[in-house]
Design an enzyme around this catalytic site. Structure first.
Site, PDB file in Angstrom:
ATOM      1  N   HIS A   1      44.079  73.480  -5.154  1.00  0.00           N
ATOM      2  CA  HIS A   1      45.087  74.382  -4.719  1.00  0.00           C
ATOM      3  C   HIS A   1      45.167  74.390  -3.034  1.00  0.00           C
ATOM      4  CE1 HIS A   1      45.161  75.715  -8.754  1.00  0.00           C
ATOM      5  NE2 HIS A   1      46.364  75.971  -8.530  1.00  0.00           N
TER       6      HIS A   1
ATOM      7  N   ASP B   1      49.686  67.202 -11.795  1.00  0.00           N
ATOM      8  CA  ASP B   1      49.437  68.675 -11.569  1.00  0.00           C
ATOM      9  C   ASP B   1      50.382  68.979 -10.397  1.00  0.00           C
ATOM     10  OD1 ASP B   1      48.354  71.054 -11.685  1.00  0.00           O
ATOM     11  OD2 ASP B   1      46.427  70.409 -11.154  1.00  0.00           O
TER      12      ASP B   1
ATOM     13  N   LYS C   1      44.210  68.005 -19.678  1.00  0.00           N
ATOM     14  CA  LYS C   1      44.159  68.060 -18.136  1.00  0.00           C
ATOM     15  C   LYS C   1      42.777  68.436 -18.040  1.00  0.00           C
ATOM     16  CE  LYS C   1      45.634  72.969 -17.833  1.00  0.00           C
ATOM     17  NZ  LYS C   1      46.647  74.014 -17.441  1.00  0.00           N
ATOM     18  N   HIS C   2      42.227  68.171 -16.712  1.00  0.00           N
ATOM     19  CA  HIS C   2      43.027  67.436 -15.442  1.00  0.00           C
ATOM     20  C   HIS C   2      42.503  65.952 -15.342  1.00  0.00           C
ATOM     21  CE1 HIS C   2      43.029  71.789 -14.882  1.00  0.00           C
ATOM     22  NE2 HIS C   2      44.222  71.514 -14.456  1.00  0.00           N
TER      23      HIS C   2
ATOM     24  N   ARG D   1      50.144  83.152 -18.912  1.00  0.00           N
ATOM     25  CA  ARG D   1      51.293  83.418 -18.260  1.00  0.00           C
ATOM     26  C   ARG D   1      52.175  84.364 -18.929  1.00  0.00           C
ATOM     27  NH1 ARG D   1      48.838  81.161 -14.072  1.00  0.00           N
ATOM     28  NH2 ARG D   1      49.553  79.040 -13.818  1.00  0.00           N
TER      29      ARG D   1
END
Length: 639
Positions: free
Chosen positions: A231, A315, A218-219, A128
């Site tokens: 998603h 999540d 994760k996950h 990010r």
């Protein structure tokens, strides 16, 4: 109220809380249990919510834009809902100084209890920070087999996040990627081998924790063997419990035994663990409850059987797998009933006009508690774990706070520093995996003024190739050459493209495929270059065939999931680099492409071994390149 528990000096410290760099002394702090006893119900609920403010629309704006600077509206929401944390995205963290100021202001907005400020900084394709060290990613580290690389990745990421005021990282990924058609994990996984995933994931976790950064496994219970992206839809894993324990759950168990801080749930259905059905709000059909909303998965399996006593975070609850089927408020309530401690992104809030979304979720949780649908004892236990973790990692601290000016100075010295960039380059080189080198195609040894044509789907990728070739010339590792680049996404192979190859002395083509196209004709890979949907495989295959016909030296680099290498069986030279991000805004966004180019021109040696099997595209039951396979430039298997 909470302030009654804290000495005046401590309240002042918490008002401008920062993550300390020294060992935390909790002698003058109340315990997490004491803090919980003094909290109102609203304050407890707030600790269990972690929304994003990725984009924000003020009264003066027509549309939401990236939220990079604190304003009174968001500050008010943090305080009003007693939020326990927030998650940041790329839209929030565009610059080092700006990011430090933003995290500082977020903490000021939460005067009683400092926030968990989280981010997905996995390294590799999921990063990010727009400025900083990006790393080659987990599968590249898996190819290097290096525990040191895994540990250093965690440590450097932790150091940079720490300097920015970000105290929680949603990493490492412990998914075992044993499904070549996985559209969402792929190179985010270390390997298809649970033992290798465990070994390297554990080191990344320890590296993060060494820098007092909260790490998140994760996950859970595993997103590796899925062919659907959660998603967009609900993935299903149908293995029995014995297989799940041997493969999917194994890395999580090892990391839990080693002291994991936090576990993130997967929006994946596991009928062997929980086959409870729920009527979907999307279409009225009965669907199995995913792990995120399953008490059998979260409480019975994760907490009771596997012995995890840390914090469980969902999540993102705005993902379609959850939002479409279960609805906003009900999903959050179900997750908490299942045993989750923190609801991540529980409601979309992009302006004061949409505050109602957060208010509705907050009130739904409160009503469920007041109606005794959720025991208050469970809420107290969750909040105590959250606060205990904040104390353990120094987020709640009696240390004297660091001034904003000192934070900025430290961050500008730490984030993206030369030693960090040097480390990531070394890691990337060690992960490059050479799969074919027929006819001693590599290394390329161009003569002066030879023409190099570099091709890849996107311009940032061809730019990364060109910049690297230019760098090799400057370092006098290759002779001066001419470079021509061509980005081919959504394009068809034409006479003009053929002419580029005919005029070239060397051709380098990057292939970028997320999922191999199952469309094959009688065991022959579909080469229909006129079909715009086929460009990802058809275009580089057309380049490969033209180069062979013209007797040009040509190499294909698999830029993302190494499974796409199977589309190019006829290639003379083929290597996997495990990372597709290129060059933009004056910087490399990943070190993988440059490392691949260095191997191609002999400036570095390939050292990687496949961390996964690569099945044939034309004969899916056959393995084309096995786990552990990798060649040196002489064409011999690396031991």
């Amino acid at each position: 109220m909470l302030k009654a528990l804290f000495p005046a000096a401590l309240v002042l410290a918490l008002l401008t809380s920062s993550i300390p760099t020294e060992k935390v002394s909790s002698a003058s702090l109340p315990t997490a249990k004491q803090m919980v006893q003094d909290m109102s119900l609203d304050e407890k609920i707030g600790q269990m919510l972690m929304p994003d403010f990725r984009n924000w629309q003020t009264k003066d704006e027509s549309t939401p834009t990236g939220f990079t600077k604190m304003n009174n509206e968001v500050s008010h929401l943090v305080e009003k809902y007693h939020l326990g944390g927030v998650i940041l995205f790329a839209e929030n963290v565009v610059d080092t100084e700006q990011t430090v100021k933003l995290t500082h202001e977020f903490q000021k907005a939460s005067p009683n209890i400092p926030l968990l400020i989280s981010i997905d900084q996995e390294g590799g394709i999921v990063t990010r920070l727009q400025k900083g060290t990006h790393f080659p990613g987990n599968m590249s580290i898996g190819a290097s087999r290096s525990k040191k690389n895994a540990y250093d990745t965690g440590k450097i990421i932790g150091k940079e996040l720490n300097a920015l005021g970000i105290n929680t990282n949603f990493s490492p990924v412990l998914d075992v990627n044993n499904n070549p058609n996985n559209p969402v994990i792929g190179v985010r996984s270390f390997s298809s081998d649970p033992a290798l995933v465990s070994r390297l994931g554990l080191q990344t976790m320890k590296g993060l924790q060494k820098e007092k950064t909260i790490s998140t496994l994760k996950h859970f219970p595993g997103h590796g063997d899925t062919a659907v992206d959660s998603h967009y839809g609900l993935p299903l894993v149908e293995h029995d419990q014995d297989r799940l324990k041997r493969v999917e759950l194994y890395p999580f168990q090892q990391a839990i035994n080693a002291g994991a801080d936090m576990v993130m749930t997967a929006h994946v259905q596991f009928p062997a663990i929980d086959d409870t059905t729920y009527r979907s709000k999307k279409d009225g059909e009965d669907i199995m409850v995913p792990a995120t909303l399953s008490k059998k998965v979260i409480t019975n399996l994760l907490k009771e059987e596997m012995g995890f006593h840390g914090v469980v975070v969902t999540d993102a609850l705005n993902m379609k797998a959850i939002a479409d089927n279960f609805g906003q408020e009900e999903a959050v309530v179900m997750a908490i009933k299942a045993g989750v401690d923190i609801a991540l992104m529980p409601a979309p809030v992009t302006s004061l006009k949409t505050e109602k979304n957060l208010e509705n979720v907050f009130n739904a949780v409160k009503q469920a508690i007041l109606k005794k649908e959720i025991p208050i004892s469970q809420i107290n236990e969750s909040v105590e774990k959250i606060l205990q973790l904040k104390i353990k990692r120094g987020i709640i601290s009696s240390k004297k706070p660091i001034s904003l000016e000192k934070k900025i100075k430290k961050a500008t010295q730490v984030v993206g520093k030369k030693s960090h960039l040097k480390a990531e380059q070394k890691m990337a080189r060690e992960g490059i995996t050479l799969l074919k080198n027929n006819k001693k195609t590599l290394p390329f040894k161009p003569k002066k003024n030879d023409k190099i044509v570099v091709m890849a789907p996107y311009e940032d990728q061809t730019k990364a190739m060109s910049v690297t070739v230019e760098s090799l010339m400057k370092q006098k590792k290759i002779k001066p050459v001419r470079i021509q680049s061509y980005a081919f996404a959504d394009k068809t192979f034409t006479k003009d493209t053929a002419k580029l190859i005919q005029e070239a002395d060397y051709v380098i083509t990057g292939s970028y495929v997320v999922q191999n196209d199952p469309a094959v004709n009688d065991g022959v890979i579909d080469d229909n270059v006129q079909d715009p949907k086929k460009w990802a495989t058809a275009f580089p295959r057309a380049v490969m065939k033209e180069a062979a016909a013209q007797n040009k030296k040509m190499v294909i680099m698999s830029l993302r999931n190494p499974y796409d290498a199977a589309n190019f069986e006829e290639a003379d030279a083929l290597l996997a680099v495990y990372g597709f991000k290129g060059y933009s805004n004056g910087q490399f966004n990943q070190p993988n492409i440059p490392a691949g180019l260095e191997v191609i021109f002999g400036a570095a040696s390939p050292k990687g071994k496949l961390p996964v099997d690569i099945p044939s595209v034309t004969h899916p039951n056959q393995t084309l390149y096995p786990f552990g396979y990798g060649l040196n430039l002489k064409g011999k298997q690396i031991k």
